[in-house]
Design a protein around this motif. Structure first.
Motif, PDB file in Angstrom:
ATOM      1  N   HIS A  87      33.365   2.507 -81.494  1.00 37.47           N
ATOM      2  CA  HIS A  87      33.190   2.483 -82.950  1.00 37.47           C
ATOM      3  C   HIS A  87      31.901   1.768 -83.330  1.00 37.47           C
ATOM      4  O   HIS A  87      31.145   2.234 -84.190  1.00 37.47           O
ATOM      5  N   TYR A  88      31.649   0.619 -82.682  1.00 36.58           N
ATOM      6  CA  TYR A  88      30.428  -0.134 -82.970  1.00 36.58           C
ATOM      7  C   TYR A  88      29.185   0.654 -82.568  1.00 36.58           C
ATOM      8  O   TYR A  88      28.187   0.664 -83.292  1.00 36.58           O
ATOM      9  N   LEU A  89      29.253   1.335 -81.424  1.00 34.25           N
ATOM     10  CA  LEU A  89      28.108   2.121 -80.974  1.00 34.25           C
ATOM     11  C   LEU A  89      27.796   3.262 -81.941  1.00 34.25           C
ATOM     12  O   LEU A  89      26.634   3.517 -82.267  1.00 34.25           O
ATOM     13  N   PHE A  90      28.848   3.949 -82.394  1.00 43.33           N
ATOM     14  CA  PHE A  90      28.635   5.033 -83.352  1.00 43.33           C
ATOM     15  C   PHE A  90      28.098   4.499 -84.681  1.00 43.33           C
ATOM     16  O   PHE A  90      27.253   5.141 -85.312  1.00 43.33           O
ATOM     17  N   ALA A  91      28.555   3.336 -85.106  1.00 41.49           N
ATOM     18  CA  ALA A  91      28.047   2.747 -86.350  1.00 41.49           C
ATOM     19  C   ALA A  91      26.567   2.399 -86.215  1.00 41.49           C
ATOM     20  O   ALA A  91      25.773   2.672 -87.119  1.00 41.49           O
ATOM     21  N   VAL A  92      26.181   1.796 -85.095  1.00 39.95           N
ATOM     22  CA  VAL A  92      24.778   1.454 -84.868  1.00 39.95           C
ATOM     23  C   VAL A  92      23.937   2.724 -84.766  1.00 39.95           C
ATOM     24  O   VAL A  92      22.836   2.803 -85.325  1.00 39.95           O
ATOM     25  N   LEU A  93      24.444   3.730 -84.075  1.00 37.29           N
ATOM     26  CA  LEU A  93      23.731   4.996 -83.951  1.00 37.29           C
ATOM     27  C   LEU A  93      23.547   5.661 -85.318  1.00 37.29           C
ATOM     28  O   LEU A  93      22.463   6.157 -85.640  1.00 37.29           O
ATOM     29  N   ALA A  94      24.591   5.657 -86.144  1.00 37.83           N
ATOM     30  CA  ALA A  94      24.492   6.261 -87.474  1.00 37.83           C
ATOM     31  C   ALA A  94      23.490   5.513 -88.335  1.00 37.83           C
ATOM     32  O   ALA A  94      22.643   6.128 -88.999  1.00 37.83           O
ATOM     33  N   PHE A  95      23.544   4.183 -88.318  1.00 34.56           N
ATOM     34  CA  PHE A  95      22.591   3.398 -89.105  1.00 34.56           C
ATOM     35  C   PHE A  95      21.171   3.641 -88.625  1.00 34.56           C
ATOM     36  O   PHE A  95      20.260   3.848 -89.428  1.00 34.56           O
ATOM     37  N   SER A  96      20.985   3.617 -87.313  1.00 33.30           N
ATOM     38  CA  SER A  96      19.646   3.831 -86.749  1.00 33.30           C
ATOM     39  C   SER A  96      19.117   5.211 -87.120  1.00 33.30           C
ATOM     40  O   SER A  96      17.940   5.357 -87.464  1.00 33.30           O
ATOM     41  N   SER A  97      19.976   6.201 -87.057  1.00 30.73           N
ATOM     42  CA  SER A  97      19.554   7.559 -87.400  1.00 30.73           C
ATOM     43  C   SER A  97      19.124   7.643 -88.855  1.00 30.73           C
ATOM     44  O   SER A  97      18.082   8.210 -89.175  1.00 30.73           O
ATOM     45  N   ILE A  98      19.922   7.074 -89.739  1.00 32.41           N
ATOM     46  CA  ILE A  98      19.584   7.120 -91.158  1.00 32.41           C
ATOM     47  C   ILE A  98      18.301   6.341 -91.422  1.00 32.41           C
ATOM     48  O   ILE A  98      17.413   6.791 -92.144  1.00 32.41           O
ATOM     49  N   PHE A  99      18.190   5.161 -90.828  1.00 30.61           N
ATOM     50  CA  PHE A  99      17.069   4.275 -91.121  1.00 30.61           C
ATOM     51  C   PHE A  99      15.764   4.779 -90.529  1.00 30.61           C
ATOM     52  O   PHE A  99      14.753   4.846 -91.210  1.00 30.61           O
ATOM     53  N   PHE A 100      15.783   5.165 -89.241  1.00 31.40           N
ATOM     54  CA  PHE A 100      14.540   5.514 -88.562  1.00 31.40           C
ATOM     55  C   PHE A 100      14.142   6.980 -88.712  1.00 31.40           C
ATOM     56  O   PHE A 100      12.953   7.296 -88.752  1.00 31.40           O
ATOM     57  N   LEU A 101      15.101   7.871 -88.810  1.00 30.38           N
ATOM     58  CA  LEU A 101      14.765   9.288 -88.912  1.00 30.38           C
ATOM     59  C   LEU A 101      14.186   9.669 -90.273  1.00 30.38           C
ATOM     60  O   LEU A 101      13.627  10.754 -90.417  1.00 30.38           O
ATOM     61  N   GLN A 102      14.300   8.766 -91.238  1.00 31.48           N
ATOM     62  CA  GLN A 102      13.682   9.068 -92.527  1.00 31.48           C
ATOM     63  C   GLN A 102      12.168   9.198 -92.392  1.00 31.48           C
ATOM     64  O   GLN A 102      11.536   9.937 -93.129  1.00 31.48           O
ATOM     65  N   TYR A 103      11.584   8.485 -91.434  1.00 30.39           N
ATOM     66  CA  TYR A 103      10.140   8.566 -91.252  1.00 30.39           C
ATOM     67  C   TYR A 103       9.728   9.907 -90.662  1.00 30.39           C
ATOM     68  O   TYR A 103       8.691  10.440 -91.020  1.00 30.39           O
ATOM     69  N   PHE A 104      10.547  10.471 -89.776  1.00 34.08           N
ATOM     70  CA  PHE A 104      10.262  11.808 -89.268  1.00 34.08           C
ATOM     71  C   PHE A 104      10.428  12.837 -90.376  1.00 34.08           C
ATOM     72  O   PHE A 104       9.672  13.802 -90.467  1.00 34.08           O
ATOM     73  N   HIS A 105      11.417  12.626 -91.222  1.00 30.55           N
ATOM     74  CA  HIS A 105      11.635  13.522 -92.343  1.00 30.55           C
ATOM     75  C   HIS A 105      10.449  13.466 -93.299  1.00 30.55           C
ATOM     76  O   HIS A 105      10.048  14.481 -93.871  1.00 30.55           O
ATOM     77  N   ALA A 106       9.866  12.288 -93.454  1.00 29.07           N
ATOM     78  CA  ALA A 106       8.719  12.124 -94.353  1.00 29.07           C
ATOM     79  C   ALA A 106       7.502  12.897 -93.861  1.00 29.07           C
ATOM     80  O   ALA A 106       6.644  13.274 -94.659  1.00 29.07           O
ATOM     81  N   LEU A 107       7.415  13.164 -92.563  1.00 30.27           N
ATOM     82  CA  LEU A 107       6.296  13.949 -92.049  1.00 30.27           C
ATOM     83  C   LEU A 107       6.351  15.391 -92.556  1.00 30.27           C
ATOM     84  O   LEU A 107       5.326  16.001 -92.834  1.00 30.27           O
ATOM     85  N   TYR A 108       7.571  15.924 -92.671  1.00 28.95           N
ATOM     86  CA  TYR A 108       7.734  17.305 -93.110  1.00 28.95           C
ATOM     87  C   TYR A 108       7.849  17.427 -94.622  1.00 28.95           C
ATOM     88  O   TYR A 108       7.513  18.445 -95.200  1.00 28.95           O
ATOM     89  N   TYR A 109       8.377  16.395 -95.267  1.00 32.10           N
ATOM     90  CA  TYR A 109       8.525  16.376 -96.723  1.00 32.10           C
ATOM     91  C   TYR A 109       7.889  15.088 -97.237  1.00 32.10           C
ATOM     92  O   TYR A 109       8.588  14.117 -97.531  1.00 32.10           O
ATOM     93  N   PRO A 110       6.553  15.057 -97.363  1.00 31.76           N
ATOM     94  CA  PRO A 110       5.855  13.798 -97.635  1.00 31.76           C
ATOM     95  C   PRO A 110       6.232  13.127 -98.958  1.00 31.76           C
ATOM     96  O   PRO A 110       6.161  11.926 -99.076  1.00 31.76           O
ATOM     97  N   GLY A 111       6.648  13.842 -99.955  1.00 36.03           N
ATOM     98  CA  GLY A 111       6.970  13.226-101.240  1.00 36.03           C
ATOM     99  C   GLY A 111       8.405  12.769-101.374  1.00 36.03           C
ATOM    100  O   GLY A 111       8.805  12.243-102.399  1.00 36.03           O
TER     101      GLY A 111
END
Length: 180
Positions: free
Chosen positions: A148-172
């Motif tokens: 449960h803790y691993l999935f929570a950390v993975l979900a938070f990390s995905s939301i937090f860090f993947l936003q920057y990859f998303h910003a590359l494709y949708y800059p605004g």
């Protein structure tokens, strides 16, 4: 996990008082509301079991829209049928609307004054502290195993860090903004 011994269904007036009070507590956002609902409805009053609360929360998270409001409507409906769901939904939104209206009027009238900026700046750490406390409390109750803790950390990390990859494709378009 121990089973909660449920008390009889609360009176409609008692439930109305809780939903009305919850509507006036708008600091902390969704997670703050969920923590307050769990603390009051499950731990203090035992109107609903913890497992049923988290099951309802899981279902509300699958639906589009605000989870805390949907959870309040669902629990109101479970306790008192359609009228309970409607009252829970209305009292969840209406007081917050008046708070935001009052804050907006104050900000429009006094927003560019130094003391007003200091007040709103001072509220930011308090709201962050409320959110962190709610995350900690709900996490202690919902996360039981290492997986449960691993999935929570993975979900938070995905939301937090993947936003920057998303910003590359949708800059605004940004999910989280740290600019104030």
């Amino acid at each position: 996990m121990k089973k909660n011994k449920l008390v009889p269904v609360p009176s409609f007036n008692e439930a109305i008082r809780f939903w009305f009070k919850l509507g006036w507590i708008s600091f902390g956002g969704t997670l703050g509301h969920i923590h307050i609902m769990h603390d009051f409805l499950v731990d203090k009053k035992k109107w609903i079991s913890s497992s049923r609360f988290f099951h309802a929360l899981s279902l509300c998270m699958l639906l589009p829209g605000p989870e805390a409001q949907q959870l309040a409507i669902y629990i109101g409906w479970q306790l008192h049928g359609k009228k309970g769901g409607i009252i829970a939904g209305v009292f969840f939104i209406l007081p917050s609307m008046f708070i935001l209206l009052a804050l907006s009027c104050i900000y429009v009238s006094y927003g560019n004054q130094q003391w007003m900026n200091a007040i709103f700046g001072g509220l930011k750490p308090a709201v962050v502290a409320i959110i962190f406390h709610a995350v900690w409390s709900v996490g202690k109750k919902a996360l039981h195993t290492i997986a449960h803790y691993l999935f929570a950390v993975l979900a938070f990390s995905s939301i937090f860090f993947l936003q920057y990859f998303h910003a590359l494709y949708y800059p605004g378009y940004h999910y989280i903004s740290f600019n104030t």
